[in-house]
Motif scaffolding. Sequence first.
Motif: not given
Length: 418
Positions: A414-418
């Motif tokens: 999730v963090k990488a996709a933000k």
Amino acid sequence: MNIRMIAKLAASAALIAMTAGVAKAAEQVEVLHWWTSGGEAAALNVLKENLQKEGVAWKDMPVAGGAGSAAMTALRARVTAGDPPTAVQLLGFDLKDWAEMGVAANLDDLAQKEGWDKVIPAALQNFSKYNGHWIAAPVNIHSTNWLWINKAALDKAGGKVPTNIAELITLLDAFKGQGLTALAHGGVPWQDGTLWEAVVLSTGGPDFYKKAVLDLDPAALSGDTMKKVFDTMSKLRTYFDPNFSGREWNLSTALVIEGKAGAQEMGDWSKGEWLRANKKPGTDFVCIRFPGTQGSVLFNADQFMMFDVGKGQRDAQLKMASAVENPGFQIAFNTVKGSVPARTDVANDKFDDCGKKGMADLAEASSKGTLMGSLAHGYAQPAAIKEAMLDVITQHLNGQLTTEAALKRLPEAVKAAK
């Protein structure tokens, strides 16, 4: 007749032909969609026939694939080439993404004339509008947290519908004892995500769903409740048949219809397949909210976004948008499709028991604040985050990640996709 006269007549004929061609094109809509299953195609025919009565020809551009990922690839190619379709079936954040590119047509005049603001729920308007302007005509409201059960298999198992995960496991064991595939499932990411989000809601309730899926709270994504979710998914995986990987959703539905499987977790579009097979709710199949989720609704909505295709096709485009929002069409379409109307002013008397339940559940969830966007179907998160989460969910379900690894990987993804 001299050569000059022949040339003049030829030019006139060409002009007439060209004008006729333009007129014909103006009364045609080219529609990109992924409604290719039997029940979906039957529902779409309702719209095609209504438009034909208005003198608008329908040019079909179907792209198979239940969640529309293949359709988005086809759409990108068309838009990049400068040749967008008249209208495209889109979901959730995809509507916002395309609108940001400046390719959407403005439907404000039609919406104002027909009073869309008064009858289409605000939750849908958040996606049907961009910067306050109408860009799409919502066709329906689907919900994803349903369980569809073969009635004969249920009766043989004692007839009690499950109300929580533990009771669901007991029922699936009974189906397994009957020699059936207990839980029909198609192993593609969006279907994995549809099952997962129902388990999240059942395990943690609406507040946890909001925290984990809508707010993306790292602690919720990696904590004890999410561990129970992934452990439950591993358990449910044991009830699939060996051939589930890559199977389309409607083929899994067919297994339940044919009595080869006991149940399927799937959105209410599944009902369209049952109806097309001449099956009746309460007699041949049972529709319930996924055990443990009664009172909450995870929604998505099919919408036709209108693309800016120029004045030549504008009249036909507006006729299509108007036809989509017509109350008569909303009834005719949704009674076939399995969904409920996108308008709040449509009576339920022509809907079957599952349809009436869907409309009542929607009203309840909307009043309680438990009407929440589906992750798997693009109404909870933008595409990049959705795909990142589905990747982890699918890898775990297929045994490529342990529960411990999934709990670590999910917030990271999730963090990488933000």
